[in-house]
Design a protein around this motif. Structure first.
Motif, mmCIF file in Angstrom:
data_model
loop_
_atom_site.group_PDB
_atom_site.id
_atom_site.type_symbol
_atom_site.label_atom_id
_atom_site.label_comp_id
_atom_site.label_asym_id
_atom_site.label_seq_id
_atom_site.Cartn_x
_atom_site.Cartn_y
_atom_site.Cartn_z
ATOM 1 N N SER A 148 0.527 -1.533 0.110
ATOM 2 C CA SER A 148 -0.066 -0.067 -0.732
ATOM 3 C C SER A 148 0.801 0.925 -0.480
ATOM 4 C CB SER A 148 -1.006 0.107 1.303
ATOM 5 O OG SER A 148 -1.802 -0.844 1.017
ATOM 6 N N ARG A 149 1.887 1.200 0.625
ATOM 7 C CA ARG A 149 2.862 2.902 1.049
ATOM 8 C C ARG A 149 3.141 2.831 -0.422
ATOM 9 N NH1 ARG A 149 4.922 -0.472 4.978
ATOM 10 N NH2 ARG A 149 4.066 0.500 7.606
ATOM 11 N N GLN A 150 4.214 1.850 -0.978
ATOM 12 C CA GLN A 150 4.209 1.679 -2.601
ATOM 13 C C GLN A 150 3.493 2.204 -3.588
ATOM 14 O OE1 GLN A 150 6.057 -1.910 -3.098
ATOM 15 N NE2 GLN A 150 8.009 -2.041 -1.568
ATOM 16 N N GLU A 151 2.822 2.031 -3.247
ATOM 17 C CA GLU A 151 1.700 2.224 -4.897
ATOM 18 C C GLU A 151 1.438 3.244 -4.031
ATOM 19 O OE1 GLU A 151 -3.179 0.762 -6.066
ATOM 20 O OE2 GLU A 151 -1.498 -0.765 -5.175
ATOM 21 N N ALA A 152 0.913 4.482 -3.161
ATOM 22 C CA ALA A 152 0.894 5.560 -2.579
ATOM 23 C C ALA A 152 1.722 6.682 -3.047
ATOM 24 C CB ALA A 152 0.423 5.467 -1.199
ATOM 25 N N VAL A 153 3.016 5.996 -2.845
ATOM 26 C CA VAL A 153 3.783 6.552 -3.075
ATOM 27 C C VAL A 153 4.550 7.575 -4.101
ATOM 28 C CG1 VAL A 153 6.482 6.633 -3.215
ATOM 29 C CG2 VAL A 153 5.065 6.477 -1.271
ATOM 30 N N ALA A 154 4.092 5.815 -4.680
ATOM 31 C CA ALA A 154 4.101 5.650 -6.696
ATOM 32 C C ALA A 154 3.391 6.385 -7.524
ATOM 33 C CB ALA A 154 4.069 3.837 -7.296
ATOM 34 N N ARG A 155 1.941 6.287 -7.063
ATOM 35 C CA ARG A 155 0.806 7.305 -7.478
ATOM 36 C C ARG A 155 1.138 8.960 -6.936
ATOM 37 N NH1 ARG A 155 -4.165 3.798 -5.371
ATOM 38 N NH2 ARG A 155 -4.312 2.357 -7.297
ATOM 39 N N MET A 156 1.582 9.523 -5.653
ATOM 40 C CA MET A 156 2.616 10.536 -5.434
ATOM 41 C C MET A 156 3.478 11.382 -6.593
ATOM 42 S SD MET A 156 3.082 12.287 -1.675
ATOM 43 C CE MET A 156 5.254 11.666 -2.107
ATOM 44 N N VAL A 157 4.234 10.432 -6.923
ATOM 45 C CA VAL A 157 5.653 10.640 -7.148
ATOM 46 C C VAL A 157 4.531 11.610 -8.792
ATOM 47 C CG1 VAL A 157 7.296 9.846 -9.029
ATOM 48 C CG2 VAL A 157 6.793 9.328 -6.156
ATOM 49 N N VAL A 158 3.566 10.258 -9.229
ATOM 50 C CA VAL A 158 3.476 10.512 -11.352
ATOM 51 C C VAL A 158 2.576 12.623 -10.651
ATOM 52 C CG1 VAL A 158 0.759 10.115 -12.686
ATOM 53 C CG2 VAL A 158 2.771 8.486 -11.582
ATOM 54 N N LYS A 159 1.608 12.444 -10.035
ATOM 55 C CA LYS A 159 1.426 14.008 -10.058
ATOM 56 C C LYS A 159 2.581 14.833 -9.969
ATOM 57 C CE LYS A 159 -2.226 11.893 -7.892
ATOM 58 N NZ LYS A 159 -3.930 12.002 -6.839
ATOM 59 N N ALA A 160 3.001 15.213 -8.729
ATOM 60 C CA ALA A 160 4.874 15.536 -9.247
ATOM 61 C C ALA A 160 5.560 15.610 -10.180
ATOM 62 C CB ALA A 160 5.384 14.978 -7.965
ATOM 63 N N GLU A 161 5.662 14.695 -10.821
ATOM 64 C CA GLU A 161 6.352 14.791 -12.278
ATOM 65 C C GLU A 161 5.384 15.446 -13.262
ATOM 66 O OE1 GLU A 161 7.292 10.171 -13.044
ATOM 67 O OE2 GLU A 161 8.838 10.359 -11.949
ATOM 68 N N ALA A 162 4.108 15.662 -13.132
ATOM 69 C CA ALA A 162 2.696 15.736 -14.217
ATOM 70 C C ALA A 162 3.641 17.450 -14.369
ATOM 71 C CB ALA A 162 1.869 15.354 -13.326
ATOM 72 N N LEU A 163 3.695 18.175 -12.266
ATOM 73 C CA LEU A 163 3.927 19.046 -12.512
ATOM 74 C C LEU A 163 5.319 19.249 -12.336
ATOM 75 C CD1 LEU A 163 1.948 19.887 -8.884
ATOM 76 C CD2 LEU A 163 1.466 20.334 -11.479
ATOM 77 N N GLY A 164 6.250 18.643 -13.322
ATOM 78 C CA GLY A 164 8.265 19.017 -13.418
ATOM 79 C C GLY A 164 8.844 19.421 -12.127
ATOM 80 N N ALA A 165 8.510 18.938 -11.699
ATOM 81 C CA ALA A 165 8.693 18.756 -9.710
ATOM 82 C C ALA A 165 10.044 17.930 -10.064
ATOM 83 C CB ALA A 165 8.043 18.468 -8.505
#
Length: 136
Positions: free
Chosen positions: A57-74
């Motif tokens: 669950s932690r790995q999946e939630a972090v991966a989803r957060m990273v996708v959103k951050a990458e979409a912002l150009g972070a």
């Protein structure tokens, strides 16, 4: 993507705050594993089925957060925190959130100014570099 539970990244300068980003997943217990966990609870010990469920669950939630951050150009997410909540009987949400930022690596000044493995006669407080300010 750099991830930090600190409000800054050591050796980096935060140049821009982008937005709050998050990731979540809702998981339920497996009936068979739940029965085994109930038995294990009587004799004691680690409930490995639940430990594995939480890790996934932690790995999946972090991966989803990273996708959103990458979409912002972070370049990084700072101030990362985890939270859990009960959604229904036998189901829980694991939620992770942080601040997406742009950051640049700072030059390593101490390595340029001192030879390796050479002790300095300066007091420790004089040797410390300027405190990092995550907001500029």
């Amino acid at each position: 993507m750099q991830l930090s539970n600190l409000e800054h990244l050591p050796n980096y300068q935060i140049t821009e705050r982008l937005d709050v980003v998050y990731g979540s997943t809702v998981r339920s217990k497996h009936v068979g594993k739940d029965l085994f966990a109930g038995i294990k609870n009587l004799v004691g010990g680690e409930l490995t089925a639940y430990t594995e469920l939480l890790e996934e669950s932690r790995q999946e939630a972090v991966a989803r957060m990273v996708v959103k951050a990458e979409a912002l150009g972070a370049d990084a997410v700072v101030g990362m925190r985890f939270s859990t909540s009960s959604i229904a009987q036998g189901a829980a949400e694991l939620f992770v959130y942080g601040t997406a930022v742009k950051a640049v690596r700072l030059p390593n000044l101490s390595a340029q100014n001192q030879a390796p493995h050479v002790a300095s006669d300066q007091p420790l407080q004089d040797q410390q570099t300027q405190r990092f300010n995550p907001f500029g």
